[in-house]
Design an enzyme around this catalytic site. Structure first.
Site, PDB file in Angstrom:
ATOM      1  N   LYS A  51       0.843  -1.204   0.000  1.00 43.06           N
ATOM      2  CA  LYS A  51       0.000   0.000   0.000  1.00 43.06           C
ATOM      3  C   LYS A  51       0.873   1.247   0.000  1.00 43.06           C
ATOM      4  CE  LYS A  51      -3.843  -2.365   2.210  1.00 43.06           C
ATOM      5  NZ  LYS A  51      -4.461  -2.748   3.474  1.00 43.06           N
ATOM      6  N   GLN A  95      -4.377  -1.581   9.599  1.00 44.67           N
ATOM      7  CA  GLN A  95      -4.309  -2.919   9.007  1.00 44.67           C
ATOM      8  C   GLN A  95      -4.902  -3.947   9.972  1.00 44.67           C
ATOM      9  OE1 GLN A  95      -3.137  -3.650   5.807  1.00 44.67           O
ATOM     10  NE2 GLN A  95      -3.977  -5.668   6.249  1.00 44.67           N
ATOM     11  N   ASP A 118     -10.997   2.839   3.728  1.00 44.20           N
ATOM     12  CA  ASP A 118     -11.395   1.437   3.571  1.00 44.20           C
ATOM     13  C   ASP A 118     -12.918   1.308   3.464  1.00 44.20           C
ATOM     14  OD1 ASP A 118      -9.334  -0.415   3.343  1.00 44.20           O
ATOM     15  OD2 ASP A 118      -8.902  -0.419   5.493  1.00 44.20           O
TER      16      ASP A 118
END
Ligand code: NAP
Length: 282
Positions: A51, A95, A118
């Site tokens: 990422k 994460q 997200d």
């Protein structure tokens, strides 16, 4: 049969994104993506590095904040609060999975919904389900872009989503519904799954069981999207769909690897860019 080449589409979008980012930077805004990683989970280490690399390639400012496995929930929540206030970060990713002593729910709730790239915050989930999405989970959002890129006519089609997770199955179903498909969601309690699946013009499989969907699940000419990422006995990456069997029947199909996976990070970057763009003139 035509292969849906997610890798090629992701590469094409990455080039276009770089140009869009340059234009935004010229107006004084550099998209910023911060990733928080708690602990040493090896798969998570790879994901966050990917990422960060993709963010830097796009011209973003990006940073990984690495915290020890022993970090307390209180300290993590305090960090998120600080990142929420920090205007250089347009997107905040924590994460998952988190260590067992930290509540994922509390952490996801703590992220400012406007920085929740997200799309997992209940506010963003609710906006998606009410038909006014702002931040969307990247995997299903990427699938919608692929369907459009390959000219799949969604309105009026019968779609089946197998899997009902918050990150893939449920938002996928809503995105297809929003585009006027007739949508069914299947899961581990669904009876006669192969028969149900065989009715679908668009079949999205997000289960996490290698080679689960065989030819007898697939209507001839169906569009088959395989979200699964599993390892076979030799450690090879395989999808939830038995590709060799299904490929000759499908009109369009995503391979694994090279299908859905590459588009997920692409959509994360697109969403971070869009979030940064929204701050213009604020
Ligand atoms: P998850 O949270 O484990 O959910 C799996 C879903 O599959 C559940 O709803 C479960 O039903 C259903 N299921 C399990 N066994 C089934 C069966 N025999 N028949 C029908 N349904 C069944 O998984 P996820 O996070 O959505 O991920 C699914 C897969 O996609 C995994 O392989 C994951 O690695 C992959 N993935 C890939 C990407 C990507 O970027 N390519 C992104 C995210 C996930 P119940 O609800 O009844 O338990």
């Amino acid at each position: 049969m035509t292969l849906i080449d997610g890798k090629a589409l992701a590469d094409k979008m990455a080039i276009a994104l770089k140009d869009k980012v340059d234009a935004l930077k010229a107006k004084g805004v550099t998209p910023g993506l911060v990733v928080v990683l708690v602990g040493e989970n090896p798969a998570s280490q790879v994901y966050v590095r990917n990422k960060e690399r993709r963010a830097l390639t796009a011209g973003f400012k990006s940073e990984i904040i690495r915290l020890s496995e022993e970090t307390s929930e209180k300290d993590l929540l305090a960090l998120i609060d600080q990142l929420n206030q920090d205007s250089q970060w347009h997107g905040i990713l924590v994460q998952l999975p988190l260590p067992a002593h930290i509540s994922e729910e509390k952490v996801l709730l703590a992220i400012d919904p406007e920085k929740d790239v997200d799309g997992f915050h209940p506010t963003n989930m609710g906006l998606l389900w009410s038909g006014s999405p702002v931040m969307m989970p990247s995997t299903p959002a990427g699938i919608m872009v692929m369907l459009d890129e390959y000219g799949v006519d969604i309105a009026g089609k019968t779609a089946l989503v197998i899997g009902r997770s918050n990150i893939v199955g449920k938002p996928m179903a809503q995105m297809l519904l929003d585009r006027h498909a007739t949508v069914t969601i299947a899961h581990s309690r669904t009876k006669n799954l192969a028969e149900v699946a065989k009715q679908a013009d668009i079949l999205v499989v997000a289960i996490g069981m290698g080679n689960f969907v065989t030819a007898d699940f697939v209507k001839p000419g169906a569009v088959v999207i395989d979200v699964g990422m599993n390892r076979d006995e030799n450690g090879k990456l395989i999808g939830d769909v038995k590709f060799d069997e299904v490929e000759p029947i499908a009109s369009l199909i995503t391979p694994v690897p090279g299908g859905v996976g590459p588009m997920t990070i692409t959509m994360l970057m697109e969403q971070t860019y869009e979030t940064a763009k929204r701050t213009l003139g604020k």
